[in-house]
Enzyme design. Structure first.
Site, PDB file in Angstrom:
ATOM      1  N   ASP A  54      59.779   7.851 -87.760  1.00 10.61           N
ATOM      2  CA  ASP A  54      60.851   7.291 -86.932  1.00 10.61           C
ATOM      3  C   ASP A  54      61.335   8.417 -86.011  1.00 10.61           C
ATOM      4  OD1 ASP A  54      63.056   5.710 -85.968  1.00 10.61           O
ATOM      5  OD2 ASP A  54      63.129   4.663 -87.887  1.00 10.61           O
ATOM      6  N   ILE A  55      62.448   8.217 -85.351  1.00 15.60           N
ATOM      7  CA  ILE A  55      62.939   9.305 -84.508  1.00 15.60           C
ATOM      8  C   ILE A  55      63.339  10.468 -85.423  1.00 15.60           C
ATOM      9  CG2 ILE A  55      63.664   7.806 -82.604  1.00 15.60           C
ATOM     10  CD1 ILE A  55      66.558   8.128 -83.625  1.00 15.60           C
ATOM     11  N   PRO A  56      63.258  11.703 -84.900  1.00 15.09           N
ATOM     12  CA  PRO A  56      63.479  12.877 -85.758  1.00 15.09           C
ATOM     13  C   PRO A  56      64.764  12.827 -86.583  1.00 15.09           C
ATOM     14  CG  PRO A  56      62.598  13.581 -83.659  1.00 15.09           C
ATOM     15  CD  PRO A  56      62.829  12.099 -83.532  1.00 15.09           C
ATOM     16  N   ARG A  89      43.852   2.509-109.231  1.00 15.68           N
ATOM     17  CA  ARG A  89      43.162   1.458-109.978  1.00 15.68           C
ATOM     18  C   ARG A  89      42.175   1.924-111.048  1.00 15.68           C
ATOM     19  NH1 ARG A  89      42.054  -1.524-104.455  1.00 15.68           N
ATOM     20  NH2 ARG A  89      42.152   0.676-103.904  1.00 15.68           N
ATOM     21  N   LYS A 103      52.925   8.685-108.627  1.00 11.98           N
ATOM     22  CA  LYS A 103      53.282   8.342-107.245  1.00 11.98           C
ATOM     23  C   LYS A 103      53.877   6.938-107.203  1.00 11.98           C
ATOM     24  CE  LYS A 103      50.141   7.032-103.990  1.00 11.98           C
ATOM     25  NZ  LYS A 103      50.596   5.844-103.248  1.00 11.98           N
ATOM     26  N   ASP A 123      56.041   8.158-102.124  1.00 10.68           N
ATOM     27  CA  ASP A 123      55.126   7.943-100.993  1.00 10.68           C
ATOM     28  C   ASP A 123      55.878   7.176 -99.901  1.00 10.68           C
ATOM     29  OD1 ASP A 123      52.813   7.820 -99.524  1.00 10.68           O
ATOM     30  OD2 ASP A 123      51.711   6.543-100.924  1.00 10.68           O
ATOM     31  N   THR A 159      66.560  10.324 -87.656  1.00 11.00           N
ATOM     32  CA  THR A 159      66.521   9.301 -88.720  1.00 11.00           C
ATOM     33  C   THR A 159      65.654   9.756 -89.890  1.00 11.00           C
ATOM     34  OG1 THR A 159      66.865   7.573 -87.101  1.00 11.00           O
ATOM     35  CG2 THR A 159      65.920   6.878 -89.183  1.00 11.00           C
ATOM     36  N   THR A 167      43.382   6.561 -94.761  1.00  5.62           N
ATOM     37  CA  THR A 167      41.963   6.343 -95.087  1.00  5.62           C
ATOM     38  C   THR A 167      41.492   4.958 -94.646  1.00  5.62           C
ATOM     39  OG1 THR A 167      42.504   5.560 -97.288  1.00  5.62           O
ATOM     40  CG2 THR A 167      42.003   7.891 -97.083  1.00  5.62           C
ATOM     41  N   LYS A 181      56.204   7.792 -96.614  1.00  4.77           N
ATOM     42  CA  LYS A 181      55.514   7.681 -95.315  1.00  4.77           C
ATOM     43  C   LYS A 181      56.488   7.401 -94.175  1.00  4.77           C
ATOM     44  CE  LYS A 181      50.788   6.458 -96.674  1.00  4.77           C
ATOM     45  NZ  LYS A 181      50.814   5.958 -98.068  1.00  4.77           N
TER      46      LYS A 181
HETATM   47  O1  C5P Z   1      42.307   3.154-104.727  1.00  9.56           O
HETATM   48  P1  C5P Z   1      43.377   3.631-105.672  1.00  9.56           P
HETATM   49  O2  C5P Z   1      43.935   2.516-106.497  1.00  9.56           O
HETATM   50  O3  C5P Z   1      42.982   4.828-106.494  1.00  9.56           O
HETATM   51  O4  C5P Z   1      44.550   4.059-104.702  1.00  9.56           O
HETATM   52  C1  C5P Z   1      45.458   5.049-104.982  1.00  9.56           C
HETATM   53  C2  C5P Z   1      46.253   5.332-103.741  1.00  9.56           C
HETATM   54  O5  C5P Z   1      45.365   5.626-102.684  1.00  9.56           O
HETATM   55  C3  C5P Z   1      47.091   4.161-103.248  1.00  9.56           C
HETATM   56  O6  C5P Z   1      48.395   4.213-103.769  1.00  9.56           O
HETATM   57  C4  C5P Z   1      47.093   4.350-101.745  1.00  9.56           C
HETATM   58  O7  C5P Z   1      48.186   5.134-101.348  1.00  9.56           O
HETATM   59  C5  C5P Z   1      45.858   5.114-101.475  1.00  9.56           C
HETATM   60  N1  C5P Z   1      44.804   4.280-100.868  1.00  9.56           N
HETATM   61  C6  C5P Z   1      44.152   4.768 -99.777  1.00  9.56           C
HETATM   62  N2  C5P Z   1      43.185   4.029 -99.141  1.00  9.56           N
HETATM   63  C7  C5P Z   1      42.839   2.808 -99.600  1.00  9.56           C
HETATM   64  C8  C5P Z   1      43.473   2.297-100.740  1.00  9.56           C
HETATM   65  C9  C5P Z   1      44.458   3.057-101.369  1.00  9.56           C
HETATM   66  O8  C5P Z   1      44.421   5.883 -99.366  1.00  9.56           O
HETATM   67  N3  C5P Z   1      41.901   2.115 -98.947  1.00  9.56           N
END
Ligand code: C5P
Length: 239
Positions: free
Chosen positions: A67-69, A218, A35, A62, A71, A126, A64
């Site tokens: 915006d307006i549809p 991580r 990703k 990723d 775009t 999250t 994410k």
């Molecule tokens: O925490 P980790 O390093 O495994 O994060 C992997 C992915 O999870 C990140 O690239 C991010 O998109 C997402 N993430 C999340 N919530 C967090 C931290 C990271 O969803 N608090």
């Protein structure tokens, strides 16, 4: 490649293309996909993305988008032209934004003979909690909002959603289509620190609850040996 391997997406949350390429070289035969998020997209740009895709690497961009549809639909057509395997848009951008995007991507792929990328809806980040939703005027409970956005994503023709592992079961209960994908970050194998992740789940729990794909950053990239970390995760999943 084993079933468990295919489920792992490594989050390349690093600042440079060189660093990302080193991780890709080390791990490409051990995991399903990688990703690339906003940091690396901004720092290294589309030439880097093209280079990785042309090298045969499965990439989840990723993006994410929200915006307006029109775009989002046009930006998504460009993403499809990059040849990535999967990308995402915010489901909170609404039905019209998602449906127009699906339509535009399908059309460009059929016209230019491209493989259609999977389009995934981001439900509730999250990092958001009840208070974050309240601040922007959403009074629903987080779980209800996740369910609402997952149903809307499916109705708009998306291939799946991103959600926290805690919400996988409720999405599976609400959406009967078994092909609908659920991608979950917030995964922590038994050997890893929680970092800033608050509501974590192990890779095995997440997949048992119905997650197709798990995004891990991580715990792999910051391990002394990333390859050993991946192997430890796979052995936890196979137990
Ligand atoms: O925490 P980790 O390093 O495994 O994060 C992997 C992915 O999870 C990140 O690239 C991010 O998109 C997402 N993430 C999340 N919530 C967090 C931290 C990271 O969803 N608090």
């Amino acid at each position: 490649m084993s079933e468990a391997k295919n489920r792992i997406i490594v989050a390349l949350d690093v600042p440079t293309a060189d660093e990302a390429l080193r991780h890709i070289d080390e791990l490409r035969n051990e995991v399903g996909a990688f990703k690339i998020g906003l940091q690396l997209i901004t720092a290294a740009g589309t030439p880097f993305i093209r280079e990785v895709v042309e090298d045969g690497v499965k990439l989840f961009l990723d993006t994410k988008f929200h915006d307006i549809p029109t775009t989002v639909a046009k930006a998504s057509m460009e993403v499809a032209r990059l040849g990535v395997w999967m990308f995402n848009i915010h489901a909170s951008g609404g039905f019209e934004m998602m449906a127009q995007t699906v339509d535009a991507v399908r059309k460009v792929c059929s016209r230019d003979n491209l493989t259609k990328p999977k389009i995934i809806g981001v439900t509730v980040l999250t990092s958001s909690d009840q208070e974050t939703l309240r601040q922007i005027g959403i009074v629903r409970e987080v779980k209800d909002q996740v369910r609402n956005l997952a149903l809307l994503s499916e109705k708009a023709g998306l291939d799946g959603v991103v959600a926290s592992p805690q919400e996988v079961s409720l999405i599976r209960e609400s959406i009967s289509n078994p092909e609908f994908m659920v991608v979950t970050p917030g995964i922590r194998p038994s050997f890893a620190a929680a970092d800033d992740q608050k509501r974590t789940m192990s890779p095995k729990e997440a997949t048992q609850n119905g997650a197709n794909l798990i995004v891990i950053g991580r715990p792999i990239l910051q391990a002394d040996s990333p390859i050993e970390a991946v192997r430890a995760i796979l052995s936890e999943m196979d137990k």
